[in-house]
Design a protein around this motif. Structure first.
Motif, mmCIF file in Angstrom:
data_model
loop_
_atom_site.group_PDB
_atom_site.id
_atom_site.type_symbol
_atom_site.label_atom_id
_atom_site.label_comp_id
_atom_site.label_asym_id
_atom_site.label_seq_id
_atom_site.Cartn_x
_atom_site.Cartn_y
_atom_site.Cartn_z
ATOM 1 N N ALA A 141 31.613 76.608 37.240
ATOM 2 C CA ALA A 141 31.699 77.090 38.616
ATOM 3 C C ALA A 141 30.551 76.589 39.474
ATOM 4 N N ALA A 142 29.349 76.545 38.913
ATOM 5 C CA ALA A 142 28.185 76.117 39.693
ATOM 6 C C ALA A 142 28.336 74.675 40.163
ATOM 7 N N ALA A 143 28.839 73.812 39.288
ATOM 8 C CA ALA A 143 29.034 72.412 39.658
ATOM 9 C C ALA A 143 30.102 72.278 40.732
ATOM 10 N N ALA A 144 31.191 73.037 40.591
ATOM 11 C CA ALA A 144 32.261 72.986 41.593
ATOM 12 C C ALA A 144 31.770 73.485 42.952
ATOM 13 N N GLU A 145 30.960 74.537 42.942
ATOM 14 C CA GLU A 145 30.424 75.069 44.201
ATOM 15 C C GLU A 145 29.494 74.069 44.869
ATOM 16 N N ARG A 146 28.649 73.419 44.067
ATOM 17 C CA ARG A 146 27.732 72.424 44.629
ATOM 18 C C ARG A 146 28.512 71.242 45.192
ATOM 19 N N LEU A 147 29.530 70.799 44.489
ATOM 20 C CA LEU A 147 30.340 69.692 44.956
ATOM 21 C C LEU A 147 31.083 70.074 46.228
ATOM 22 N N ALA A 148 31.616 71.298 46.274
ATOM 23 C CA ALA A 148 32.312 71.754 47.481
ATOM 24 C C ALA A 148 31.361 71.803 48.672
ATOM 25 N N GLY A 149 30.136 72.221 48.427
ATOM 26 C CA GLY A 149 29.144 72.242 49.500
ATOM 27 C C GLY A 149 28.837 70.840 49.995
ATOM 28 N N ALA A 150 28.740 69.881 49.081
ATOM 29 C CA ALA A 150 28.479 68.492 49.466
ATOM 30 C C ALA A 150 29.644 67.923 50.263
ATOM 31 N N VAL A 151 30.867 68.264 49.861
ATOM 32 C CA VAL A 151 32.048 67.802 50.592
ATOM 33 C C VAL A 151 32.044 68.358 52.012
ATOM 34 N N ALA A 152 31.685 69.632 52.153
ATOM 35 C CA ALA A 152 31.644 70.246 53.477
ATOM 36 C C ALA A 152 30.616 69.552 54.373
ATOM 37 N N ASP A 190 36.496 63.705 44.216
ATOM 38 C CA ASP A 190 35.944 64.308 43.001
ATOM 39 C C ASP A 190 36.222 65.808 42.971
ATOM 40 N N LEU A 191 36.130 66.449 44.132
ATOM 41 C CA LEU A 191 36.414 67.882 44.194
ATOM 42 C C LEU A 191 37.880 68.147 43.887
ATOM 43 N N ALA A 192 38.771 67.273 44.361
ATOM 44 C CA ALA A 192 40.192 67.438 44.066
ATOM 45 C C ALA A 192 40.449 67.338 42.569
ATOM 46 N N VAL A 193 39.745 66.438 41.898
ATOM 47 C CA VAL A 193 39.897 66.276 40.450
ATOM 48 C C VAL A 193 39.352 67.494 39.710
ATOM 49 N N LEU A 194 38.197 67.979 40.154
ATOM 50 C CA LEU A 194 37.518 69.067 39.445
ATOM 51 C C LEU A 194 38.137 70.426 39.714
ATOM 52 N N GLY A 195 38.669 70.638 40.903
ATOM 53 C CA GLY A 195 39.236 71.937 41.254
ATOM 54 C C GLY A 195 38.163 73.001 41.358
ATOM 55 N N ASP A 196 38.441 74.187 40.818
ATOM 56 C CA ASP A 196 37.480 75.288 40.927
ATOM 57 C C ASP A 196 36.430 75.270 39.820
ATOM 58 N N GLY A 197 36.470 74.263 38.987
ATOM 59 C CA GLY A 197 35.468 74.141 37.938
ATOM 60 C C GLY A 197 35.879 74.725 36.604
ATOM 61 N N THR A 198 37.025 75.381 36.543
ATOM 62 C CA THR A 198 37.492 75.906 35.263
ATOM 63 C C THR A 198 38.260 74.812 34.521
ATOM 64 N N VAL A 199 38.207 74.845 33.203
ATOM 65 C CA VAL A 199 38.950 73.868 32.402
ATOM 66 C C VAL A 199 40.442 74.148 32.549
ATOM 67 N N PRO A 200 41.234 73.166 32.981
ATOM 68 C CA PRO A 200 42.686 73.375 33.143
ATOM 69 C C PRO A 200 43.391 73.344 31.782
ATOM 70 N N GLU A 201 43.345 74.461 31.088
ATOM 71 C CA GLU A 201 43.799 74.502 29.700
ATOM 72 C C GLU A 201 45.268 74.123 29.547
ATOM 73 N N ARG A 202 46.119 74.599 30.451
ATOM 74 C CA ARG A 202 47.548 74.262 30.346
ATOM 75 C C ARG A 202 47.771 72.764 30.499
ATOM 76 N N LEU A 203 47.117 72.180 31.489
ATOM 77 C CA LEU A 203 47.261 70.745 31.719
ATOM 78 C C LEU A 203 46.746 69.956 30.531
#
Length: 272
Positions: A141-152, A190-203
């Motif tokens: 989650a921390a990485a996804a939040e940082r990436l989302a902040g950079a995108v913004a 990169d944010l689109a690939v990562l999503g919310d930072g959780t591992v997409p277990e089903r995928l």
């Protein structure tokens, strides 16, 4: 037009992705094909040190993800296209598929950071490949939040601030940051690939290739937990830690690990 560099044993070319975007790539050495997928702010040029070491045993292909280096964007049909218009992961999967179609079906893959997440996502939806190795995909989650902040920040035109935020915990010298500022708009991909930072277990349950998940022993605890969680979510994965390494892993340390993994007995590759 394709270019050949005789002195460096490096071939440069371009392929056309499904939406018309030209994707620039480089090929190093000879042998079984191994495609390197760069992470956030990465380019084919940045992957050259690792590619050069691996080229002793493989035909190593590096490429500029869309909007970076010599690759275009938004169906522009050539380099210099406008970055940031498309953020669908499917476009980047199509780009990677075009590269693999050029180098041969069943090529092995190695991805760094979000490039690892992209490689796994592509294989999960049916792109044929050989073994896959990944180094520290940032599924936390921390990485996804940082990436989302950079995108913004990048979307507001504050590219310097976007790069500074993304690399705040990096050991990369600040003197190298200015060269990355122009790539800031591609962080949306990169944010689109990562999503919310959780591992997409089903995928990722659909990834049937052998996978090696690697992390650095000196990386943050959250990064190492993410590597273990990713390993557990993949049907045929194993985990390895490189003692003393961080996300800026030394190519001479990583290369022999990748070479050993990717030269293990390969299995026939087909569409899922």
């Amino acid at each position: 037009m394709d270019e050949v560099s005789i002195t460096s044993n490096r071939f440069r070319g371009r392929v056309v992705s499904r939406d018309g975007t030209e994707i620039a790539y480089e090929r190093h050495g000879g042998g079984p094909p191994l495609v390197l997928v760069s992470g956030a702010l990465g380019t084919a040029a940045a992957e050259r040190p690792l590619a050069t070491l691996l080229a002793r045993r493989f035909s190593v292909v590096t490429y500029d993800r869309r909007g970076r280096g010599g690759s275009g964007d938004n169906g522009a049909g050539g380099h210099g296209g406008r970055a940031g218009a498309y953020t669908a992961v499917e476009r980047e999967i199509e780009d990677l598929a075009a590269v693999l179609a050029e180098v041969g079906p069943g090529a092995a893959l190695h991805g760094l950071g979000t490039g690892g997440a992209l490689a796994l996502s592509a294989v999960a939806v049916g792109m044929p490949s050989g073994p896959v190795s990944v180094f520290e995909p940032p599924f936390c989650a921390a990485a996804a939040e940082r990436l989302a902040g950079a995108v913004a920040l990048a979307s507001l035109g504050r590219r310097d601030a976007a790069v500074a935020l993304l690399l705040a915990e990096s050991s990369l010298p600040a003197v190298a940051w200015p060269g990355l500022v122009g790539l800031a708009p591609t962080l949306a991909y990169d944010l689109a690939v990562l999503g919310d930072g959780t591992v997409p277990e089903r995928l990722f349950a659909g990834v049937h290739a052998r996978v090696l998940v690697i992390d650095g022993g000196a990386s943050p605890a959250g990064t190492r937990r993410a590597a273990r969680a990713l390993t557990a979510a993949l049907p045929r994965a194993r985990h390895r830690t490189l003692t003393g390494q961080t996300h800026e892993v030394a190519p001479h340390v990583l290369a022999p690990v990748l070479a050993d993994f990717h030269t293990e007995t390969r299995e026939p590759v087909g569409l899922l």
